[in-house]
Design a protein around this motif. Structure first.
Motif, PDB file in Angstrom:
ATOM      1  N   ASP A   1     -12.417  -2.536   8.953  1.00 13.86           N
ATOM      2  CA  ASP A   1     -11.902  -1.412   8.179  1.00 13.86           C
ATOM      3  C   ASP A   1     -10.451  -1.059   8.446  1.00 13.86           C
ATOM      4  OD1 ASP A   1     -14.474  -1.022   7.042  1.00 13.86           O
ATOM      5  OD2 ASP A   1     -15.101   0.037   8.863  1.00 13.86           O
ATOM      6  N   ALA A   2      -9.907  -1.428   9.595  1.00  7.48           N
ATOM      7  CA  ALA A   2      -8.573  -0.926   9.935  1.00  7.48           C
ATOM      8  C   ALA A   2      -7.860  -1.861  10.895  1.00  7.48           C
ATOM      9  CB  ALA A   2      -8.678   0.473  10.550  1.00  7.48           C
TER      10      ALA A   2
ATOM     11  N   MET B   1      -0.837  -6.278   6.305  1.00 11.32           N
ATOM     12  CA  MET B   1      -2.029  -6.218   5.454  1.00 11.32           C
ATOM     13  C   MET B   1      -2.515  -7.613   5.071  1.00 11.32           C
ATOM     14  SD  MET B   1      -2.136  -3.106   5.826  1.00 11.32           S
ATOM     15  CE  MET B   1      -3.793  -3.022   5.166  1.00 11.32           C
TER      16      MET B   1
ATOM     17  N   HIS C   1      -4.535  -8.762   7.977  1.00 11.84           N
ATOM     18  CA  HIS C   1      -5.811  -8.047   8.034  1.00 11.84           C
ATOM     19  C   HIS C   1      -6.803  -8.603   7.025  1.00 11.84           C
ATOM     20  CE1 HIS C   1      -8.474  -4.413   7.378  1.00 11.84           C
ATOM     21  NE2 HIS C   1      -8.582  -4.649   8.671  1.00 11.84           N
ATOM     22  N   ARG C   2      -6.333  -8.918   5.836  1.00 12.47           N
ATOM     23  CA  ARG C   2      -7.230  -9.481   4.817  1.00 12.47           C
ATOM     24  C   ARG C   2      -7.744 -10.853   5.246  1.00 12.47           C
ATOM     25  NH1 ARG C   2      -3.186  -7.436   1.402  1.00 12.47           N
ATOM     26  NH2 ARG C   2      -2.275  -9.524   1.184  1.00 12.47           N
TER      27      ARG C   2
ATOM     28  N   LYS D   1      -9.346  13.375   7.582  1.00 11.37           N
ATOM     29  CA  LYS D   1      -8.369  12.885   6.615  1.00 11.37           C
ATOM     30  C   LYS D   1      -6.980  13.452   6.846  1.00 11.37           C
ATOM     31  CE  LYS D   1     -11.701  12.012   2.900  1.00 11.37           C
ATOM     32  NZ  LYS D   1     -12.068  12.293   1.486  1.00 11.37           N
TER      33      LYS D   1
ATOM     34  N   ILE E   1      -6.112   2.480  11.801  1.00 14.29           N
ATOM     35  CA  ILE E   1      -5.410   3.317  10.849  1.00 14.29           C
ATOM     36  C   ILE E   1      -5.296   2.591   9.522  1.00 14.29           C
ATOM     37  CG2 ILE E   1      -4.113   4.496  12.658  1.00 14.29           C
ATOM     38  CD1 ILE E   1      -1.690   2.811  11.852  1.00 14.29           C
ATOM     39  N   THR E   2      -4.983   3.348   8.512  1.00 14.93           N
ATOM     40  CA  THR E   2      -4.941   2.821   7.156  1.00 14.93           C
ATOM     41  C   THR E   2      -3.537   2.382   6.775  1.00 14.93           C
ATOM     42  OG1 THR E   2      -4.511   4.999   6.222  1.00 14.93           O
ATOM     43  CG2 THR E   2      -6.833   4.368   6.526  1.00 14.93           C
ATOM     44  N   GLU E   3      -3.431   1.725   5.641  1.00 14.77           N
ATOM     45  CA  GLU E   3      -2.140   1.294   5.125  1.00 14.77           C
ATOM     46  C   GLU E   3      -1.249   2.489   4.815  1.00 14.77           C
ATOM     47  OE1 GLU E   3      -0.333  -1.426   1.451  1.00 14.77           O
ATOM     48  OE2 GLU E   3      -2.500  -1.183   1.700  1.00 14.77           O
ATOM     49  N   GLU E   4      -1.834   3.575   4.322  1.00 14.24           N
ATOM     50  CA  GLU E   4      -1.048   4.761   3.992  1.00 14.24           C
ATOM     51  C   GLU E   4      -0.370   5.338   5.229  1.00 14.24           C
ATOM     52  OE1 GLU E   4      -1.664   9.367   2.368  1.00 14.24           O
ATOM     53  OE2 GLU E   4      -3.399   8.050   2.674  1.00 14.24           O
TER      54      GLU E   4
END
Length: 779
Positions: free
Chosen positions: A184-185, A206, A209-210, A472, A513-516
């Protein structure tokens, strides 16, 4: 016999194999991972009981490269693998950093992860394979591990991302980036880049990560076949109740303490606020004391995080984007080749640069063989920098890792060895620390290198970013303090120039953590980096044009490869003589590139002239400075081009007659000579008399021409008639041979040499001089 389980996938155009059940079966988890022909064995063991009083998670990761894996025998006296090399230490950290956050809070059992390279094909780097093997072994072991994770290396060339590129492809491209993450992260990033934009760097993260998802799926498939039963975790019941009591006892005092700006005042206030807690649990059992201590730290984190997230107020009163005051100066130390003192808030580094010659390069004995590194950056973190008493000695894993991070940030901006042929060592000594001393090292190193005269392409600055994440809601904070690092969720370090990023490192203390969040952090770091570069420019914004007076000078010269042997000489005789006589260091490579170094420019020039004399050919009509090396009856031999000798005939020493050569010249005397002739065999005829010995200027030849001979036209000699005796001889009785007696008639006895009548030409006729010789230094 073996209950072996195995999975295979195609990954990046190669086959990745994970197998268990055949090797290291007594470990809690063991996986043999193969990519191409690179094979890594990783074994995991965990203690079944926790040591009494244990209040931290004792995870240890060891990565080891076996020389046999590449068909090599280790160098050195012992001929076996010894202590961890720098690469092994860095790879151990590379594996440790993404797996550590995935163990549950309160799990204090000792865990040991050992990854060993058993086969290396020279193409597929074993560090990524080791990370995957460690993740798989932990997933199979039954130890509470919230994985699996996977890692990937990414390159970037011609606008395209490359998955797991070779080292040659990385060198040809503009990026080397390693990413580790869960499904997920993203958990960890380590990189070196050639001034790439934030968008390109984020895209690379990213992309990695993929591509890692295929590996995570393979580990899960292997776990479905071979995973052990998961361990039971201790219950955390009662923690909320105990946390509430702690909040009543110390909450208000800790909130007030964390509003103090100064570190020393804040530390003292925090200690005072914790006094009621110590008194309340002074008589409690050890387990309760330990739990109260851990929950007390959780209470501190809650107070700090709430103030940042809800109020935008940080520990030292700054907002989330402000960088602490910066003071930079260069030339801080008088005798170093370059130095800088960089201070940002309560973080400070003294950084020095030392320039050396080729023989100062670091020799690295690794799986790929011997290699040499001409740029080194070493980082030291003494305990006084944080006001503590602690171990002081050889650098630990943290020091090695921080030094390598700064090395990656600076390395892309260094000139090539052809442009700047020096060995460079940068030393960072941290004298104060309260947040990101590694980024202070980057800034100080950039200033120190420019102060030393190293032509950096552009100055480099670094900044550390933090993260507070609750559900969030999140806040990214610039230039984090030490406490914000400990109590936050992310350590995100970005270094670069005005044109782009040169290094990126990220460590996450939560599940990812996320891409954002990463995009916000990169944009905020860009603004902070620009501010720091502006402050650095106030001290020095360009490379100094002159090296330090204490630094060695290095000049390079290129010679024909065919002349290398002449410069070195038999057994190195010639090059040793050059070094001994001139005092300069001389290095020559297989391509004929020569580096001459010394802190004295006159020594460099002397060695350069000597070498030029060896490799160049004498030019007729040119004037040279030489040294008399040998006196003979008919003249003197003069060494005038380092490795070349020529003859100054007695008639060419001066215009007036010279009876004895020793009266006019002495061995070792420096003279100026003009080249008169170079014969087909390379023999050189010199003249002193046509050169002003004071100024070296050519003089007009005032000697009258010799009688006859050269000035008399020879014309047609006509028919010389028949040979005498009819045997083709010239009056000699050929039957007696060359040594026979000739009839001298009434000529009388031969006069003694000294009684011979003088020749008409003053100084003698060179035509009748013995053939001159040229010395050979190799004979």
């Amino acid at each position: 016999m073996f209950d072996m389980k195995k999975v295979e996938i195609e990954w990046g155009g190669k086959t990745l194999t994970l197998e268990t059940g055949r090797v290291a079966r007594q470990a809690d988890g063991a996986v043999l991972a193969t990519l191409g022909e690179t094979v890594v064995l990783c074994a995991v063991t965990a203690a079944k009981n926790v040591k009494e009083g244990q209040d931290f998670f004792p995870l240890t990761v060891h990565y080891q490269e076996k020389f046999s894996s590449a068909g090599r025998i280790p160098g050195g006296f012992f001929k076996r693998e010894r202590g961890a090399t720098e690469k092994e230490t860095l790879t151990s950290r590379l594996i440790d950093r993404p797996i550590r956050p995935l163990f549950p809070e309160g799990f204090y059992n000792e865990v040991l992860v050992i990854a060993q390279v058993l086969s290396y094909d020279g193409e597929n780097e074993p560090d990524i394979v080791a990370m995957i093997a460690a993740s798989a072994a932990l997933t199979l072991s039954g130890v509470p591990f919230m994985g699996p994770i996977a890692g990937a290396r990414v390159g970037y060339a011609d606008g395209e991302y490359q998955l797991n590129p070779t080292m040659d492809e990385i060198k040809a491209g503009s990026l080397e980036l390693v990413v580790a993450g869960t499904r997920d992260a993203v958990l960890m990033v380590e990189s070196e880049a050639k001034e790439l934009s934030e968008d390109v760097m984020l895209g690379a993260v990213m992309f990695a990560h993929r591509e890692s998802q295929k590996v995570i799926d393979a580990i899960i498939r292997l776990a479905e076949q071979a995973a052990k039963e998961p361990w039971e975790l201790a219950s955390s019941e009662g923690n909320n109740e105990l946390l509430g009591k702690l909040r009543e006892l110390a909450g208000s005092g800790l909130e007030a303490a964390y509003k103090l700006v100064g570190k020393a005042e804040r530390v003292a206030a925090i200690a005072a606020a914790k006094t009621p807690l110590k008194d309340a649990y002074a008589d409690a059992d050890p387990a309760t004391k330990l739990k109260a201590s851990k929950l007390g730290k959780k209470l501190e984190a809650e107070i700090v995080r709430t103030a940042i997230l809800k109020e935008g107020r940080r520990i030292d009163g700054r907002d989330t984007k402000t960088v602490r005051p910066i003071e930079a100066m260069v030339g801080f130390l008088p005798r170093t080749h370059g130095s800088a003192l960089f201070t940002r808030g309560e973080t400070q580094a003294i950084v020095t640069t030392t320039l050396g010659t080729k023989d100062s390069e670091q020799m690295i004995d690794g799986l790929t063989g011997l290699s040499y590194e001409h740029f080194m950056l070493h980082y030291n973190f003494p305990p006084y920098s944080v006001g503590e008493v602690g171990r002081f000695g050889a650098p630990g894993r943290r020091e090695v890792g921080h030094g390598k991070l700064a090395w990656r940030a600076i390395h892309p901006m260094l000139p090539s060895k052809d442009e700047f042929p020096y060995t460079i060592r940068v030393l960072a000594d941290i004298t104060e620390s309260n947040g990101s001393s590694s980024m202070a090292t980057v800034c100080g190193a950039s200033l120190s290198l420019m102060d030393a005269g190293v032509p950096l392409k552009r100055p480099v600055a670094g900044i550390a970013m933090g993260l507070i994440l609750e559900g969030k809601d999140f806040a990214v904070i610039s230039d984090i303090l030490g406490d914000e690092d400990h109590l936050g969720d992310m350590d995100f370090k970005v270094a670069g120039t005005t044109e782009g990023i040169t290094s990126l490192q990220m460590d996450i203390k939560i599940a990812g953590i996320t891409e954002e969040i990463m995009r916000v952090a990169l944009d905020q770091a860009k603004a902070g980096r620009a501010h720091i570069l502006g402050e650095m420019a106030k001290a020095l914004d360009h490379t100094r044009t002159e090296l330090s007076a204490h630094a060695p000078r290095i000049e390079t010269m290129q010679i024909d490869k065919a002349k290398i042997r002449d410069v070195i000489g038999t057994g190195g005789k010639v090059i040793r003589e050059i070094v001994a006589e001139t005092g300069a260091k001389v290095d020559i490579d297989d391509e004929g590139l020569i580096k001459i170094s010394s802190s004295d420019l006159s020594q460099i020039e002397a060695a350069r002239r000597w070498i030029q004399g060896i490799v160049e050919e004498a030019e007729v009509g040119k004037i040279y400075t030489g040294k008399v090396v040998n006196l003979v009856d008919f003249g003197a031999f003069v060494n005038f081009m380092g490795g070349k000798d020529g003859l100054v005939h007695v008639s060419e020493i001066r215009n007036d007659r010279v009876e004895r050569v020793a009266d006019a010249l002495s061995e070792g005397q420096e003279v100026k000579v003009k080249v008169l002739e170079v014969d087909p065999r390379g023999k050189v005829r010199l003249s002193m008399r046509v050169v002003d010995q004071e100024t070296g200027e050519e003089l007009e030849d005032t000697r009258p021409p010799r009688e006859g001979r050269e000035d008399r036209p020879r014309g047609d000699r006509g028919d010389r008639g028949p040979r005498r005796d009819g045997d083709g001889g010239r009056g000699r009785d050929r039957s007696r041979g060359r040594g026979g007696d000739r009839d001298r008639g009434d000529r009388g006895p031969r006069p003694e040499r000294g009684d011979r009548p003088e020749r008409k030409e003053e100084g003698g006729d060179p035509e009748f001089a013995p053939a001159f010789l040229t010395r050979n230094d190799d004979d």
